[in-house]
Design a protein around this motif. Structure first.
Motif, PDB file in Angstrom:
ATOM      1  N   ALA A 435       0.812  -1.217   0.000  1.00  0.00           N
ATOM      2  CA  ALA A 435       0.000   0.000   0.000  1.00  0.00           C
ATOM      3  C   ALA A 435       0.845   1.267   0.000  1.00  0.00           C
ATOM      4  CB  ALA A 435      -0.931   0.004   1.215  1.00  0.00           C
ATOM      5  N   VAL A 436       2.040   1.186   0.608  1.00  0.00           N
ATOM      6  CA  VAL A 436       2.912   2.366   0.691  1.00  0.00           C
ATOM      7  C   VAL A 436       4.241   2.009   0.033  1.00  0.00           C
ATOM      8  CG1 VAL A 436       3.886   4.123   2.210  1.00  0.00           C
ATOM      9  CG2 VAL A 436       1.795   2.931   2.882  1.00  0.00           C
ATOM     10  N   PRO A 437       4.326   2.070  -1.278  1.00  0.00           N
ATOM     11  CA  PRO A 437       5.578   1.690  -1.961  1.00  0.00           C
ATOM     12  C   PRO A 437       6.780   2.517  -1.543  1.00  0.00           C
ATOM     13  CG  PRO A 437       3.756   1.888  -3.521  1.00  0.00           C
ATOM     14  CD  PRO A 437       3.287   2.461  -2.217  1.00  0.00           C
ATOM     15  N   ALA A 438       6.536   3.682  -0.938  1.00  0.00           N
ATOM     16  CA  ALA A 438       7.672   4.509  -0.498  1.00  0.00           C
ATOM     17  C   ALA A 438       8.529   3.775   0.518  1.00  0.00           C
ATOM     18  CB  ALA A 438       7.163   5.824   0.096  1.00  0.00           C
ATOM     19  N   THR A 445       6.946   7.219  -5.675  1.00  0.00           N
ATOM     20  CA  THR A 445       6.062   6.950  -4.549  1.00  0.00           C
ATOM     21  C   THR A 445       6.013   8.175  -3.655  1.00  0.00           C
ATOM     22  OG1 THR A 445       7.911   5.994  -3.318  1.00  0.00           O
ATOM     23  CG2 THR A 445       6.489   4.464  -4.521  1.00  0.00           C
ATOM     24  N   HIS A 446       5.058   8.154  -2.749  1.00  0.00           N
ATOM     25  CA  HIS A 446       4.975   9.209  -1.751  1.00  0.00           C
ATOM     26  C   HIS A 446       4.352   8.630  -0.498  1.00  0.00           C
ATOM     27  CE1 HIS A 446       0.955   9.213  -3.546  1.00  0.00           C
ATOM     28  NE2 HIS A 446       0.519   9.768  -2.442  1.00  0.00           N
ATOM     29  N   TRP A 447       4.693   9.217   0.637  1.00  0.00           N
ATOM     30  CA  TRP A 447       4.112   8.785   1.913  1.00  0.00           C
ATOM     31  C   TRP A 447       2.671   9.267   1.989  1.00  0.00           C
ATOM     32  CZ3 TRP A 447       7.070   5.414   4.305  1.00  0.00           C
ATOM     33  CH2 TRP A 447       8.446   5.471   4.115  1.00  0.00           C
ATOM     34  N   PRO A 448       1.784   8.475   2.586  1.00  0.00           N
ATOM     35  CA  PRO A 448       0.370   8.900   2.656  1.00  0.00           C
ATOM     36  C   PRO A 448       0.185  10.239   3.345  1.00  0.00           C
ATOM     37  CG  PRO A 448       0.618   6.572   3.267  1.00  0.00           C
ATOM     38  CD  PRO A 448       2.006   7.143   3.155  1.00  0.00           C
ATOM     39  N   TRP A 449       1.069  10.537   4.311  1.00  0.00           N
ATOM     40  CA  TRP A 449       0.925  11.783   5.055  1.00  0.00           C
ATOM     41  C   TRP A 449       1.735  12.932   4.447  1.00  0.00           C
ATOM     42  CZ3 TRP A 449       3.143   7.266   6.866  1.00  0.00           C
ATOM     43  CH2 TRP A 449       4.546   7.265   6.924  1.00  0.00           C
ATOM     44  N   THR A 450       2.425  12.668   3.342  1.00  0.00           N
ATOM     45  CA  THR A 450       3.251  13.705   2.733  1.00  0.00           C
ATOM     46  C   THR A 450       2.373  14.677   1.953  1.00  0.00           C
ATOM     47  OG1 THR A 450       5.123  12.199   2.540  1.00  0.00           O
ATOM     48  CG2 THR A 450       5.171  14.175   1.185  1.00  0.00           C
ATOM     49  N   ALA A 451       2.483  15.950   2.264  1.00  0.00           N
ATOM     50  CA  ALA A 451       1.722  16.967   1.552  1.00  0.00           C
ATOM     51  C   ALA A 451       2.481  17.397   0.303  1.00  0.00           C
ATOM     52  CB  ALA A 451       1.467  18.171   2.455  1.00  0.00           C
TER      53      ALA A 451
END
Length: 969
Positions: A435-438, A445-451
């Motif tokens: 779910a979080v390839p980062a 990829t990007h973190w889910p919480w990364t704006a």
């Protein structure tokens, strides 16, 4: 013949007592739910005082070593070093803590059971250790201050005997930085918080279960105390003088038994209890009547009667004399115990009235005896016959298997428990990695919480958007550098906003195809130029200090190769950005006219987002969305310019055919790609307009690039030099087309080629243009001719377009471009000296498109607030401004038909300046001569004559142009 003895029976009996279940299983135990029964207090009678029986049994229980030995403890009651009970404190003792223990025998048992050599884990005794510690404290304060003094000592108990830290403050003095001081402060507060939780009496579940137990058990009447501290002071050496000694002793024994109960509880969520497949065995002897050992057995008996609670303790005591009651029975009368599953199941076994089984008889009578609280209810005295001497008979190999406790249930084994814990964790980690390839370090990829970043890998391309350098698109070093520069300027804009909060900060999305699935279709230089134009606007906004001047942030969005993934990017990525960030006022760019781009424009319109396209020219794109604006004329105007150019082109004055038409026929070259709206609408418009002007047309098409090589060369005797080859395809096919049609041509004899405006991508990319045939003269349509015609002068900070006057916006552009290039040279892996020697049309288009949004925010009367997107769209409809690319007028329509459009000429791969052949809209020249070619003074065929006359090779030698009668330019 060897003497008969009870060693084998005794060891079977010990196993039956200390093994609760010969085949422990979790679900069978839960389903059966038979209440376990405390084991009897076994007293062995007729054991000689000098016998080493207990020593041998202790060794026998530990023969399996750490594999699965039984918990065991042996206390030699005849040892000279064993102190007596000390329930009454020594009045002559000094110091804060008394060294001796109230019940030394119990203390020895605790020490023995606390060792970890059983593979079941050590048994903790938190309640007993607390009670024992309290009974050894001497409180010197008066009754009112006793609780305060005891509270000050409790941290030593919670530290489990660890040495107190030095209070000299050296550690804190060494921590000079803020972080270290914060860490020390937190560590200093934790003991205080832990102490409060521990004595809170159950306010926090799990943190004060020990103190809660003390306040709920039955001995010493804890309800007479207001709190645990009050009860604890009654246990201290100086506070228990008024308490009953027997109650204190029972409290200690009860705490000891409660700790054993807790260790052997078997909740499903605590596998450690299920791994304890053998009860702890206490070996005591010799026990004399009315001795400390006898009193300990009596207290255990009384506590079991009074509380009715189960405890797992197995006691095997050697009695000096047989008790009067109950009567001692022969150990040999106990029946077969080898096939016994549990001790409780022995009750259900048929019995013989002739020879009653003492163990079975005790099991059947224990409920009656404990209910009547008989003082001997739990006692089971047995006579045992022993060989004299023992001579190792206890550790006979035949009995070794009896000493080994059964294996724990599979579900409770450490390996299974570890896997049960690790497997969900591993599955969760695996799911998280998916779910979080980062987490896997995947580049796109990007973190889910990364704006500020929303990207995905789709069909081998990284698509989505980014507003910071954590994510840049493509692998081209120049395109990466300009993206990083835009992101750096984003940071400066945010900083300027914080310094002056009244300045509005708007956000634009630059949407283009920034990645390429095929190296053959790469054209990064075009996007570099557009982003450079936007970056110039960012820098100009930062230079201004007025509160009415807006600042600009840029979000860069990638639609993939040829914008084929643009609709997906809008739906999956940009939709959330527009919903969450009201400062995003619109989109610029859009890259190329295709069905995918048109779909993306429609979906952006559905979201209420204005779009200003920089280079799109396909007809009827304005119908895709009411919020769509186009900074350049459509293909209908392109076709009008091309037809006017073809009809008005004349042989130059230096030619024998001076003044005669230069072209009589046009061959259209274009690919058959129905989804390419740009090509299809351009070919349709051009065909229609050429037919109306009665100009001969021929069509040649291809579906794959390989078919371009099969086109016939034109440098042959039969070749008609008055034929114009119009290239209507995309930029990636042009090098193959040019190489095919110019095959075999001599220098200066290549056919007349006119390319559509996609050739600006070819010319802007030095690597591609160097691959064209040397000396090839290329005419092409340019949408921002004034920006191109400025040449190297603009790169050097001079706003010069021939000898014509230039608008202020162009002067601002040329004033800022050198600063931008200077900053870009600071990025690694790029050499900006390789860039073209002119400012490309796309730089001007990016500059003008982003400037339109800045202008709408500037003129909107909203104070320090940004206008809404609908307000921006309405303002754009009223926009009519002079830009670098020409006069952009949306007042009569959302397509800027009045913006400049020109036919320019240059030589492939060289540094020859670009010259203007004809430019729309045609306006009177500086000298007021009507009917001119519309080119700025000093940029067209007059440029050479203005500086000293025509020379061979100049464009003045190439052709002249007169305005056709039917021209609408």
């Amino acid at each position: 013949m060897p003497e008969a003895n009870d060693i084998g029976k005794l060891l079977e009996f010990v196993r039956a007592l200390n093994v609760p279940d010969s085949r422990p299983r979790v679900f069978r135990t839960l389903i059966r739910r038979r209440r376990p029964l405390p084991r009897p207090l076994v007293g062995l009678v007729d054991v000689p005082p000098s016998s080493a029986l207990l020593v041998e049994i202790y060794r026998w229980l530990g023969e399996s070593g750490g594999r699965r030995a039984s918990p065991r403890a042996r206390v030699d009651l005849s040892a000279a070093g064993l102190p007596p009970d000390a329930l009454a404190p020594d009045p002559n003792a000094t110091g804060q803590e008394i060294e001796g223990h109230c019940l030394p025998i119990l203390q020895r048992l605790v020490e023995g059971f606390s060792t970890d050599d059983t593979a079941m884990g050590p048994i903790r005794f938190p309640r007993y250790r607390t009670a024992d510690w309290l009974t050894r404290q001497r409180v010197t304060s008066d009754e009112t201050e006793a609780a305060v003094e005891l509270r000050a000592r409790l941290p030593r108990l919670l530290r489990s005997g660890s040495p107190a830290r030095s209070a000299d403050g050296a550690s804190e003095a060494a921590a000079g930085d803020v972080l270290s001081r914060t860490v020390f402060a937190v560590l200093a507060l934790w003991p205080v918080l832990r102490l409060w939780l521990w004595i809170s009496g159950g306010r926090i579940p799990g943190m004060s279960k020990v103190t809660r137990w003390f306040m709920r058990q039955r001995y010493l009447a804890p309800e007479l105390s207001d709190s645990f501290l009050g009860f604890a002071t009654r246990l201290t050496a100086s506070g228990r003088s008024d308490e009953n000694d027997e109650q204190i002793a029972k409290l200690l024994v009860h705490a000891f038994l409660e700790d054993l109960r807790d260790a052997y509880r078997r909740p499903l969520w605590r596998p450690s209890g299920w791994r304890r497949t053998a009860y702890p065995v206490a070996l005591l002897g010799p026990v004399a009547p009315d001795s400390a050992g006898a009193r300990l057995l009596t207290r255990i008996n009384d506590i079991r009667n009074e509380t009715g609670l189960f405890d797992p303790l197995v006691v095997l005591a050697c009695l000096e004399t047989a008790p009067a009651r109950p009567q001692a029975r022969d150990l040999g009368r106990i029946g077969d115990l080898t096939n016994l599953d549990t001790l409780e199941s022995l009750v259900d076994r048929p019995s013989s009235d002739v020879q009653p089984d003492p163990l079975q008889r005790w099991l059947r009578n224990i409920d009656h005896m404990r209910t009547n609280r008989l003082p001997h209810a739990w006692s089971l005295p047995l006579r045992v016959r022993l060989p004299d001497p023992l001579n190792g008979t206890v550790r006979d190999p035949r009995y070794a298997h009896l000493a080994v406790p059964p294996s724990p249930p599979p579900a409770a084994r450490r390996g299974v428990v570890t896997m049960s814990v690790l497997l969900p964790v591993l599955l969760l980690v695996a799911a998280t990695l998916v779910a979080v390839p980062a987490l896997r370090g995947v580049p796109c990829t990007h973190w889910p919480w990364t704006a500020g970043v929303s990207v995905e890998m789709h069909e081998g391309e990284c698509v989505g958007y980014s507003d910071n350098a954590r994510q840049v698109f493509t692998d081209d070093p120049y395109l990466k550098a300009i993206q990083r520069e835009v992101f750096r300027l984003n940071g400066e804009a945010e900083s300027a906003r914080r310094t002056n909060p009244r300045r509005p900060l708007m956000t634009l999305v630059y949407f283009a195809g920034l990645s390429y699935s095929d190296a053959n279709v790469r054209y990064p230089s075009a996007q570099v130029e557009e982003l450079a134009g936007i970056a110039v606007q960012q820098r100009l906004a930062l230079k201004k200090r007025s509160e009415s001047e807006p600042l600009m942030r840029v979000v860069i969005a990638n639609g993939g190769t040829e914008m084929r993934h643009a609709p997906r990017v809008v739906d999956k990525h940009l939709r959330g950005l527009f919903a969450d960030d009201a400062s995003v006022l619109g989109v610029v760019g859009m890259d190329r006219s295709s069905t995918a781009t048109r779909t993306a424009i429609t979906r952006l319109g559905d979201l209420g987002v204005p779009v200003v396209a920089t280079t799109l020219t396909a007809n009827d794109l304005a119908n895709a969305s009411p919020l769509y604006f186009q900074a350049t004329p459509s293909n209908a105007e392109h076709a009008e310019l091309i037809v006017d150019y073809v009809e008005g082109a004349r042989y130059p004055r230096s030619s024998d055919k001076a003044g005669q038409p230069r072209f009589r026929k046009v061959i259209l070259y274009y690919p058959q790609v129905p989804t390419d709206l740009y090509v299809t609408t351009l070919v349709d418009s051009l065909t229609d307009k050429l037919a109306r002007r009665a100009i001969e047309i021929e069509r040649r098409t291809w579906t794959t690039q390989h078919e371009l090589n099969r086109f016939p060369p034109f440098c042959t005797p039969q070749f008609d030099r008055e034929t114009l080859l119009f290239y209507a395809g995309r930029n990636d096919d042009f090098p193959a087309f040019a190489g095919s049609v110019a095959n075999g041509c001599l220098s200066g004899e290549s056919p007349a080629i006119l390319g559509n405006d996609t050739l600006t991508r070819v010319i802007a990319d030095p690597e591609v243009s160097k691959g064209l045939p040397p000396g090839l003269t290329v005419r092409y349509v340019a949408k921002a001719a004034p920006a191109i015609l400025g040449g190297r002068a603009c790169l050097e900070g001079r706003a010069e377009v021939g000898t014509a006057k230039v608008p202020a916006v162009y002067a601002a552009l040329c004033d800022t471009v050198p600063e931008l290039i200077a900053d870009l040279r600071g990025y690694s892996d790029v050499r900006w000296t390789d860039r073209p020697s002119w400012v490309g049309d796309r730089l001007g288009l990016g500059y003008d498109a982003s400037g339109l949004f800045l202008n709408t925010v500037r003129v909107a009367e909203t104070g320090d607030r940004l206008p809404s997107r609908s307000a921006v769209a309405m303002q754009l409809r009223d926009t009519a401004v002079q830009g670098v690319t020409g006069y952009i007028d949306f007042t009569s329509g959302r397509v800027a038909k009045t913006s400049s459009l020109a036919v320019l000429v240059t030589e492939a791969g060289g540094e020859v300046p670009h010259r203007c052949l004809v430019m729309f809209p045609i306006t009177p020249g500086e000298k007021g001569a009507p009917g001119s070619d519309g080119c700025p003074a000093g940029t067209g065929k007059t440029a050479a004559t203005d500086t000293g006359g025509a020379k061979p090779g100049d464009d003045s030698d190439l052709e002249d142009w007169v305005k056709p009668p039917k021209s609408v330019g």
